[in-house]
Enzyme design. Structure first.
Site, short mmCIF file in Angstrom:
data_model
loop_
_atom_site.label_atom_id
_atom_site.label_comp_id
_atom_site.label_asym_id
_atom_site.label_seq_id
_atom_site.Cartn_x
_atom_site.Cartn_y
_atom_site.Cartn_z
N GLY A 1 0.83 -1.20 0.00
CA GLY A 1 0.00 0.00 0.00
C GLY A 1 0.86 1.24 0.00
N CYS A 2 0.35 2.29 0.61
CA CYS A 2 1.01 3.60 0.63
C CYS A 2 2.48 3.50 1.00
CB CYS A 2 0.28 4.51 1.60
SG CYS A 2 1.15 6.06 1.92
N PHE A 3 3.37 3.92 0.10
CA PHE A 3 4.80 3.79 0.39
C PHE A 3 5.29 4.80 1.43
CE2 PHE A 3 5.51 5.67 -4.17
CZ PHE A 3 5.06 6.92 -3.78
N TRP A 4 4.50 5.85 1.68
CA TRP A 4 4.87 6.73 2.79
C TRP A 4 4.89 5.92 4.10
CZ3 TRP A 4 0.59 10.94 1.76
CH2 TRP A 4 0.89 11.63 0.57
N CYS A 5 3.89 5.06 4.26
CA CYS A 5 3.75 4.28 5.50
C CYS A 5 4.75 3.13 5.56
CB CYS A 5 2.33 3.74 5.62
SG CYS A 5 1.06 5.03 5.73
#
Length: 376
Positions: free
Chosen positions: A45-49
Site C-alpha cells: 500500500g502507501c509507500f509513505w507508510c
C-alpha cells in the site's frame, strides 16, 4: 492521490512538484551491493507508510519509495496512481544481512500491512496498491512461500494471505518529494495515516500494545504450535468462578488486584511441588524455579511451560510493566521483571491468591504426573 475524502485529497495534492528522484530505472540486486548488503522489494500500500515502518527496523540501511511490476519506463506518481501502468506502489529495502535475515525483513513488513487484501490497501483501492513481494532470486521466493504458508497455518490474520509473489524485474524510484515523506511533511503524513485506518487494523490483529510489547510473526507461529501440543484447560463459567474463589482470589484473578507482600500463602513456601492456576488448574510454576527475591511475593525464574503464559503491557502505574496471565483461565497472575537471577534474568512475581500449590507427592494423583520429571 490517496483516495480518502475530497478535502483530504485537496490537502495532500497541495505539494510542490518534485523532480524525478532518479532518471533511470534502479536495477538493484544483491550482486550490486557489498557482500553484507541485501535488497528486498516489497509492496504494502502507501509507500509513505511502508517506508516509515521499515526504516524503524534495526539492520535496515536504506528504504526508497517507488514503483515496480509495470510496463512503463520511469513512471510518474500520477501515472501509477491511475492504475494504468501495471506498477504497484512499492519500496526497496537495503538491509545488513549480518543483522537481519530475509525472513526477518518479511516478518516486520507483514506486521505493518494488511497482507490479506488483494484489492488494495486500506483506503487506497486498486491493483496499484495491492500487497506483493518481488523476489530477487529463487532463495527469496522459497523463503517467502514457506513463511507465508506457516502464517496461514497459524491463522494469525484470521483470513488467508493474498500477498502476491512476483519475480523482480525493475524498480523505479518515486519523485523526490515522496522520499521520507513522513519526515518532510510529518503533519500531513500523520493525518493521512490515521485516516487510512492502517494502525487501527494492526491494533486489532496484534493488540493495541504492539508497539510497546511487540511480537514477531515467528514468535506467534511458535506459540501457536506450542499451544497445539499442550493439554487444553477449560475456564469455568462466571458463576462457577465466583462460587469456588475467595473474595481475595476473585479480586486478584478477575479484577487485577495485588495481595499484600509478606502476607500471602506462598511467599515463603519451601515445599517441593508445582503451582497451578486457581481458576483453570493449568500448570504454571515449579518449586525448582522458585527463589527468595525479598519482595514478599512468590518469585520464579521461569514458567513450567511458556505455552500456558500470556504477557501484555500494563500501564496502570506511572511506568509500563509486563503483566502475566494464564492462557486458558485468563487469570491475572502478577508481573514479570528483568531483575531476576541466572539463568533467565527474569523475576516472575506472582500473587499467591492466583495459584494453588500441588505438593510433589500428590502430583500424580491430581493429574500432574508428567511434571514429576522436574524433580529428578
Amino acid at each position: 492521490m490517496k483516495r480518502i475524502t475530497i478535502s483530504l485529497l485537496a490537502l495532500l495534492v497541495a505539494l510542490p512538484v518534485g523532480l524525478s528522484f532518479f532518471s533511470q530505472a534502479s536495477n538493484h540486486s544483491s550482486a550490486s551491493h557489498a557482500e553484507h548488503e541485501q535488497v528486498a522489494t516489497l509492496a504494502g500500500g502507501c509507500f509513505w507508510c511502508t517506508e516509515s515502518d521499515m526504516e524503524k527496523l534495526d539492520g535496515v540501511i536504506d528504504v526508497v519509495s517507488g514503483y515496480s511490476g509495470g510496463t512503463v519506463d520511469n513512471p510518474t506518481y500520477k501515472q501509477v496512481s491511475s492504475g494504468t501502468t501495471g506498477h504497484i506502489e512499492s519500496i526497496q529495502v537495503t538491509y545488513d544481512s549480518d543483522k537481519l535475515s530475509y525472513e526477518q525483513v518479511l516478518d516486520h513488513f507483514l506486521r505493518h500491512i494488511d497482507p490479506t487484501d488483494d484489492g488494495g490497501s486500506f483506503v487506497d483501492r486498486g491493483n496499484q496498491y495491492r500487497p506483493a513481494i518481488f523476489y530477487h532470486d529463487t532463495q527469496q521466493k522459497q523463503v517467502a512461500e514457506r513463511f507465508m504458508q506457516e502464517i496461514d497455518q497459524a491463522g494469525i490474520f484470521h483470513k488467508p494471505l493474498k500477498t502476491e509473489l512476483i519475480a523482480f524485474k525493475k524498480f523505479w524510484p518515486a519523485e523526490e518529494y515522496h522520499q521520507d515523506y513522513y519526515k518532510k511533511s510529518s503533519l500531513r503524513y500523520k493525518y493521512y495515516r490515521y485516516a487510512s485506518g492502517r494502525d487501527q487494523y494492526l491494533d486489532q490483529i496484534f493488540g493495541d500494545d504492539r508497539e510497546d510489547n511487540p511480537k514477531t510473526l515467528r514468535q506467534l507461529i511458535d506459540e501457536k504450535r506450542a499451544i497445539s501440543e499442550v493439554k487444553v484447560y477449560t475456564r469455568p463459567s462466571e458463576d462457577q468462578i465466583r462460587a469456588k474463589l475467595t473474595d481475595l482470589q476473585y479480586r486478584v484473578t478477575q479484577e487485577d488486584a495485588t495481595e499484600r507482600a509478606f502476607n500471602n500463602e506462598y511467599w515463603d513456601n519451601k515445599a517441593e511441588g508445582i503451582y497451578v492456576d486457581i481458576v483453570s488448574g493449568e500448570p504454571l510454576f515449579s518449586s525448582t524455579d522458585k527463589y527468595k527475591s525479598g519482595t514478599g511475593w512468590p518469585s520464579f525464574t521461569q514458567p513450567i511451560d511458556p505455552a500456558y503464559i500470556v504477557t501484555k503491557s500494563d500501564n496502570t502505574l506511572f511506568y509500563t510493566r509486563t503483566e502475566v496471565r494464564s492462557r486458558f483461565g485468563r487469570s491475572h497472575l502478577g508481573h514479570v521483571f528483568e531483575d531476576g537471577p541466572a539463568p533467565t534474568g527474569l523475576r516472575y512475581c506472582m500473587n499467591s491468591a492466583a495459584m494453588r500449590f500441588v505438593p510433589k507427592e500428590e502430583m500424580q494423583a491430581q493429574g500432574y504426573g508428567a511434571y514429576l520429571k522436574l524433580f529428578q
